[in-house]
Scaffold this motif. Structure first.
Motif, PDB file in Angstrom:
ATOM      1  N   ILE A 103      -7.441  87.342 -57.176  1.00  0.00           N
ATOM      2  CA  ILE A 103      -6.179  86.619 -57.082  1.00  0.00           C
ATOM      3  C   ILE A 103      -6.163  85.470 -58.076  1.00  0.00           C
ATOM      4  O   ILE A 103      -7.184  84.831 -58.322  1.00  0.00           O
ATOM      5  N   ALA A 104      -4.995  85.237 -58.665  1.00  0.00           N
ATOM      6  CA  ALA A 104      -4.759  84.074 -59.529  1.00  0.00           C
ATOM      7  C   ALA A 104      -3.573  83.322 -58.934  1.00  0.00           C
ATOM      8  O   ALA A 104      -2.528  83.924 -58.659  1.00  0.00           O
ATOM      9  N   VAL A 105      -3.748  82.027 -58.698  1.00  0.00           N
ATOM     10  CA  VAL A 105      -2.688  81.185 -58.139  1.00  0.00           C
ATOM     11  C   VAL A 105      -2.426  80.057 -59.132  1.00  0.00           C
ATOM     12  O   VAL A 105      -3.314  79.243 -59.395  1.00  0.00           O
ATOM     13  N   ALA A 106      -1.208  80.023 -59.689  1.00  0.00           N
ATOM     14  CA  ALA A 106      -0.854  79.030 -60.701  1.00  0.00           C
ATOM     15  C   ALA A 106       0.099  77.990 -60.123  1.00  0.00           C
ATOM     16  O   ALA A 106       1.080  78.334 -59.464  1.00  0.00           O
ATOM     17  N   ASN A 107      -0.203  76.722 -60.394  1.00  0.00           N
ATOM     18  CA  ASN A 107       0.658  75.608 -60.018  1.00  0.00           C
ATOM     19  C   ASN A 107       1.209  74.975 -61.301  1.00  0.00           C
ATOM     20  O   ASN A 107       0.559  74.125 -61.893  1.00  0.00           O
ATOM     21  N   PRO A 108       2.414  75.359 -61.727  1.00  0.00           N
ATOM     22  CA  PRO A 108       2.972  74.799 -62.959  1.00  0.00           C
ATOM     23  C   PRO A 108       3.627  73.431 -62.770  1.00  0.00           C
ATOM     24  O   PRO A 108       4.099  72.830 -63.725  1.00  0.00           O
ATOM     25  N   THR A 163       3.576  74.014 -50.421  1.00  0.00           N
ATOM     26  CA  THR A 163       4.485  72.878 -50.419  1.00  0.00           C
ATOM     27  C   THR A 163       5.496  72.937 -51.550  1.00  0.00           C
ATOM     28  O   THR A 163       6.528  72.279 -51.488  1.00  0.00           O
ATOM     29  N   ARG A 164       5.219  73.691 -52.598  1.00  0.00           N
ATOM     30  CA  ARG A 164       6.147  74.010 -53.689  1.00  0.00           C
ATOM     31  C   ARG A 164       5.877  75.451 -54.090  1.00  0.00           C
ATOM     32  O   ARG A 164       4.781  75.961 -53.883  1.00  0.00           O
ATOM     33  N   PRO A 165       6.858  76.121 -54.722  1.00  0.00           N
ATOM     34  CA  PRO A 165       6.631  77.512 -55.135  1.00  0.00           C
ATOM     35  C   PRO A 165       5.465  77.639 -56.120  1.00  0.00           C
ATOM     36  O   PRO A 165       5.314  76.824 -57.026  1.00  0.00           O
ATOM     37  N   LEU A 166       4.653  78.660 -55.901  1.00  0.00           N
ATOM     38  CA  LEU A 166       3.512  78.963 -56.772  1.00  0.00           C
ATOM     39  C   LEU A 166       3.684  80.356 -57.367  1.00  0.00           C
ATOM     40  O   LEU A 166       4.370  81.200 -56.796  1.00  0.00           O
ATOM     41  N   ALA A 167       3.030  80.602 -58.482  1.00  0.00           N
ATOM     42  CA  ALA A 167       2.992  81.942 -59.069  1.00  0.00           C
ATOM     43  C   ALA A 167       1.671  82.583 -58.660  1.00  0.00           C
ATOM     44  O   ALA A 167       0.608  82.012 -58.879  1.00  0.00           O
ATOM     45  N   ILE A 168       1.753  83.741 -58.030  1.00  0.00           N
ATOM     46  CA  ILE A 168       0.560  84.417 -57.526  1.00  0.00           C
ATOM     47  C   ILE A 168       0.498  85.822 -58.112  1.00  0.00           C
ATOM     48  O   ILE A 168       1.478  86.565 -58.070  1.00  0.00           O
ATOM     49  N   GLY A 169      -0.650  86.175 -58.668  1.00  0.00           N
ATOM     50  CA  GLY A 169      -0.909  87.520 -59.163  1.00  0.00           C
ATOM     51  C   GLY A 169      -2.117  88.081 -58.442  1.00  0.00           C
ATOM     52  O   GLY A 169      -3.087  87.364 -58.201  1.00  0.00           O
ATOM     53  N   VAL A 170      -2.054  89.357 -58.074  1.00  0.00           N
ATOM     54  CA  VAL A 170      -3.115  89.978 -57.281  1.00  0.00           C
ATOM     55  C   VAL A 170      -3.474  91.339 -57.875  1.00  0.00           C
ATOM     56  O   VAL A 170      -2.591  92.111 -58.259  1.00  0.00           O
ATOM     57  N   ALA A 171      -4.773  91.626 -57.957  1.00  0.00           N
ATOM     58  CA  ALA A 171      -5.254  92.939 -58.407  1.00  0.00           C
ATOM     59  C   ALA A 171      -6.489  93.301 -57.596  1.00  0.00           C
ATOM     60  O   ALA A 171      -7.233  92.419 -57.161  1.00  0.00           O
TER      61      ALA A 171
END
Length: 195
Positions: A103-108, A163-171
């Motif tokens: 999993i990758a979780v990005a907080n921009p 608490t804010r929208p995150l971008a999540i990628g899963v493989a």
């Protein structure tokens, strides 16, 4: 003014040199700004219904800003897995995972975000939850058991509330290769400005 509004999406994971593609779904030519996790930027002007291909300049997430207010279709390909751009329009994401799921979780965002991972067994019973803080502009990633610092056996349904929208990628690693796992957005909120 709606015609000057911008739309944002985030590709949750790219590595230097990985393929990035952006499709202009609009019937007009549009400009796209790509901002990488390290702060570097590039722009692309894409013709109506056209496509743009490039190589990632930095590792981490890629924030994409479109010059029009519409859906952004974009993705990166890393080691055979596709990480689709995520619209930052919900604080809840849902996916299916197992012990070999990466999993990758990005907080921009320019502020830290707290994410709660709710785990459910295949029979629907709760398996527990885990809270993780993600620094402003940061990305975290690993296999799900390592990220949550817990042993997992079997498959799970995972809901992530933040608490804010995150971008999540899963493989998931299956039969010697990475396979992309869909991540579903739950609920929709408007996002007017990222940074």
């Amino acid at each position: 003014c709606a015609q000057n509004a911008a739309q944002y999406a985030v590709i949750p994971w790219a590595v230097i040199g990985s393929e990035i593609r952006i499709v202009n779904d609009d019937p007009n030519e549009n400009q796209f700004m790509l901002t990488y996790a390290d702060g570097s930027r590039s722009t692309a002007r894409i013709p109506p219904r056209g496509m743009y291909a490039t190589k990632a300049q930095a590792a981490g997430y890629v924030l994409i800003e479109a010059s029009y207010n519409g859906h952004i279709t974009a993705y990166s390909t890393v080691d055979g897995a596709t990480f689709e751009a995520v619209a930052l329009n919900t604080n809840v994401r849902h996916f299916y995972a197992g012990q070999y799921t990466g999993i990758a979780v990005a907080n921009p965002w320019d502020v830290a975000v707290t994410a709660t991972f709710w785990m459910y067994r295949s029979d629907g019973t709760e398996a527990g939850y885990f809270n993780i803080g993600i620094l402003a502009g940061a990305i975290i990633g690993d296999t799900l058991p390592k990220l949550l610092r817990t042993a997992l056996s079997g498959d799970f349904s995972v809901s992530v509330a933040s608490t804010r929208p995150l971008a999540i990628g899963v493989a998931d690693f299956r039969d010697g290769r990475w396979v992309t796992i869909p991540v579903r957005a739950v609920g929709v909120n408007a996002v007017s400005r990222i940074r």
